[in-house]
Design an enzyme around this catalytic site. Structure first.
Site, mmCIF file in Angstrom:
data_model
loop_
_atom_site.group_PDB
_atom_site.id
_atom_site.type_symbol
_atom_site.label_atom_id
_atom_site.label_comp_id
_atom_site.label_asym_id
_atom_site.label_seq_id
_atom_site.Cartn_x
_atom_site.Cartn_y
_atom_site.Cartn_z
ATOM 1 N N LEU A 11 -61.267 42.195 60.827
ATOM 2 C CA LEU A 11 -61.286 43.452 61.593
ATOM 3 C C LEU A 11 -60.308 44.434 60.940
ATOM 4 O O LEU A 11 -59.105 44.222 60.968
ATOM 5 C CB LEU A 11 -60.887 43.200 63.045
ATOM 6 C CG LEU A 11 -61.936 42.606 63.986
ATOM 7 C CD1 LEU A 11 -61.351 42.448 65.384
ATOM 8 C CD2 LEU A 11 -63.196 43.460 64.040
ATOM 9 N N SER A 12 -60.845 45.507 60.376
ATOM 10 C CA SER A 12 -60.000 46.455 59.640
ATOM 11 C C SER A 12 -59.516 47.605 60.504
ATOM 12 O O SER A 12 -58.673 48.402 60.086
ATOM 13 C CB SER A 12 -60.793 47.023 58.459
ATOM 14 O OG SER A 12 -61.877 47.800 58.935
ATOM 15 N N GLY A 13 -60.077 47.721 61.711
ATOM 16 C CA GLY A 13 -59.770 48.889 62.537
ATOM 17 C C GLY A 13 -60.778 49.997 62.321
ATOM 18 O O GLY A 13 -60.614 51.114 62.801
ATOM 19 N N GLY A 14 -61.866 49.688 61.595
ATOM 20 C CA GLY A 14 -62.929 50.663 61.362
ATOM 21 C C GLY A 14 -64.180 50.290 62.132
ATOM 22 O O GLY A 14 -64.287 49.195 62.703
ATOM 23 N N SER A 17 -66.568 46.914 60.684
ATOM 24 C CA SER A 17 -66.165 45.545 61.034
ATOM 25 C C SER A 17 -66.220 45.321 62.542
ATOM 26 O O SER A 17 -66.478 44.197 63.000
ATOM 27 C CB SER A 17 -64.767 45.233 60.487
ATOM 28 O OG SER A 17 -63.802 46.133 60.995
ATOM 29 N N CYS A 103 -59.914 43.097 44.995
ATOM 30 C CA CYS A 103 -59.456 42.834 46.356
ATOM 31 C C CYS A 103 -60.444 41.932 47.088
ATOM 32 O O CYS A 103 -60.048 41.014 47.814
ATOM 33 C CB CYS A 103 -59.312 44.162 47.099
ATOM 34 S SG CYS A 103 -58.595 43.988 48.715
ATOM 35 N N GLY A 127 -67.354 43.888 57.190
ATOM 36 C CA GLY A 127 -68.247 45.009 57.501
ATOM 37 C C GLY A 127 -68.839 45.649 56.268
ATOM 38 O O GLY A 127 -69.082 46.857 56.250
ATOM 39 N N CYS A 203 -58.239 49.909 48.416
ATOM 40 C CA CYS A 203 -58.499 48.859 49.375
ATOM 41 C C CYS A 203 -57.196 48.457 50.084
ATOM 42 O O CYS A 203 -56.244 48.030 49.444
ATOM 43 C CB CYS A 203 -59.082 47.666 48.615
ATOM 44 S SG CYS A 203 -59.439 46.240 49.599
#
Length: 403
Positions: A11-14, A17, A103, A127, A203
């Protein structure tokens, strides 16, 4: 009672995802959300473009909304060792790295995957806009990396260094969707990330001021900007000789076509000054600060040893265009190991040298010293250190670091 397969979602906060996690829940997986913190130094980040604290909070709120466990993991030490140090050394050597590809290979589908497996996860999910396929072959399964359904967002190029082992454990839940559909799902679920802008830049670091970032280790150093006239780029010797089959080309001819062009100071005139050749890359137009040239000026070569930038006028300058490139043997990566070329073999694929670039027809020739990629039409701004990826239809077959 059958146990649900467990998947850890990055979960990237975007929004991407976030929706990936929701779709996995719908598909019956046991889902855990994990936020990767990979960068601490915000002195080089352009203000508020990608602040990790806000992203971490958004990721946590999404997990709460979806009703899944959430944790954060600090991978900043591994990220600095594997990605940032690599970037510095590549720029210092006059090459152009692609940290996003590394990455994915080194962090998301290696360090992160191992962290997920400690939680007894069967898979990791991201995501990314790409898809995964599989082919049954005798006693084994061959996994495929396929382009995302949204051609404008397809991110298969960024995953072109993944191995069969990594693909086996990877899930890409949104790869079959358009970006607009992903946002619509997030909006329907009332997720905090529904309207959030896509992150840009390096990234996990965000949008950075690259010169300031590089100056952490690579100090400014005044040098000359030299302009090379078109007629001195000797473009003819970089063409495949007329009437000659590609199979018949000897290694010396292939080298002449595929290796980077080298210039000398005596070939051109000094037209300006720069602060360090290691801050520039082939194909770059911005940041030269040389006026009065009429046509735009492009970097066509850099010499970090002598600290010189060679430039050419206009997008059609022959120094900016190359028909081929070379990949050393230890830098060749076949996602589809079953399609690997042996010495002396050739194959036809489509290839690209950067994200979102349209695929172009190419012939791959494997020789003893490495792989030659000959394009059907000249390519602009081929830079050492970047990645070339080759495709068969929508499937990414392999990739390599450009010499």
């Amino acid at each position: 009672m059958n146990k649900k397969p467990r998947v850890v979602v990055g979960l990237s906060g975007g929004v991407d995802s976030s929706v990936a996690a929701h779709l996995l829940l719908e598909q019956g997986y046991e889902v855990i959300g994990m936020f990767m913190k990979n960068w601490h130094d915000e002195s080089v980040t352009i203000s508020n473009e990608c602040p990790w604290m806000e992203d971490s909070t958004d990721a946590m709120l999404v997990a709460e909304k979806l009703g899944i466990p959430f944790q954060a993991i600090d991978l900043s030490e591994e990220y600095r060792e594997r990605i940032v140090d690599y970037m510095f050394s590549e720029y210092e050597a006059g090459r152009t790295p692609n940290p996003d590809i590394l990455c994915n290979r080194e962090i998301k589908f290696d360090i992160f995957l191992k962290a997920a497996q400690k939680l007894k996860a069967d898979f990791v999910a991201t995501g990314h806009y790409c898809q995964k396929g599989s082919i049954s072959k005798e006693d084994s399964t061959v996994y495929q990396l396929l382009a995302g359904a949204d051609t404008n967002k397809d991110q298969s190029y960024f995953l072109c260094q993944l191995s069969q082992e990594q693909l086996e454990k990877a899930l890409f839940p949104i790869g079959h969707l358009q970006k607009s559909e992903v946002r619509a799902i997030a909006k329907k679920l009332d997720l905090i990330t529904a309207e959030k802008k896509d992150s840009q830049g390096l990234c996990f670091i965000g949008k950075v001021r690259l010169p300031e970032f590089l100056q952490q280790q690579l100090k400014p150093k005044k040098g000359r900007i030299i302009q090379i006239p078109e007629e001195l780029s000797v473009f003819d010797r970089y063409q495949v000789p007329a009437g000659v089959s590609l199979d018949e080309l000897d290694d010396a001819t292939l080298d002449g076509i595929a290796f980077p062009i080298h210039y000398s100071q005596s070939q051109g005139k000094t037209i300006g000054e720069h602060n360090g050749a290691h801050y520039f890359t082939v194909g770059q137009r911005k940041g030269l600060h040389v006026g009065g040239t009429g046509k735009p000026l492009f970097v066509i070569a850099t010499d970090t040893r002598e600290n010189i930038i060679y430039t050419g006028l206009g997008e059609e300058h022959p120094g900016l265009l190359r028909n081929a490139l070379f990949v050393k043997n230890d830098q060749i990566h076949w996602i589809r190991e079953d399609l690997k070329l042996e010495i002396g073999q050739t194959a036809r694929y489509e290839a690209r040298i950067r994200y979102r670039q349209p695929l172009v027809g190419a012939t791959l020739i494997q020789r003893e010293n490495g792989l030659y990629v000959l394009f059907d039409s000249p390519q602009k701004g081929i830079a050492s250190g970047q990645f070339v990826a080759w495709y068969q239809g929508a499937e990414c077959i392999g990739s390599g670091t450009i010499f």
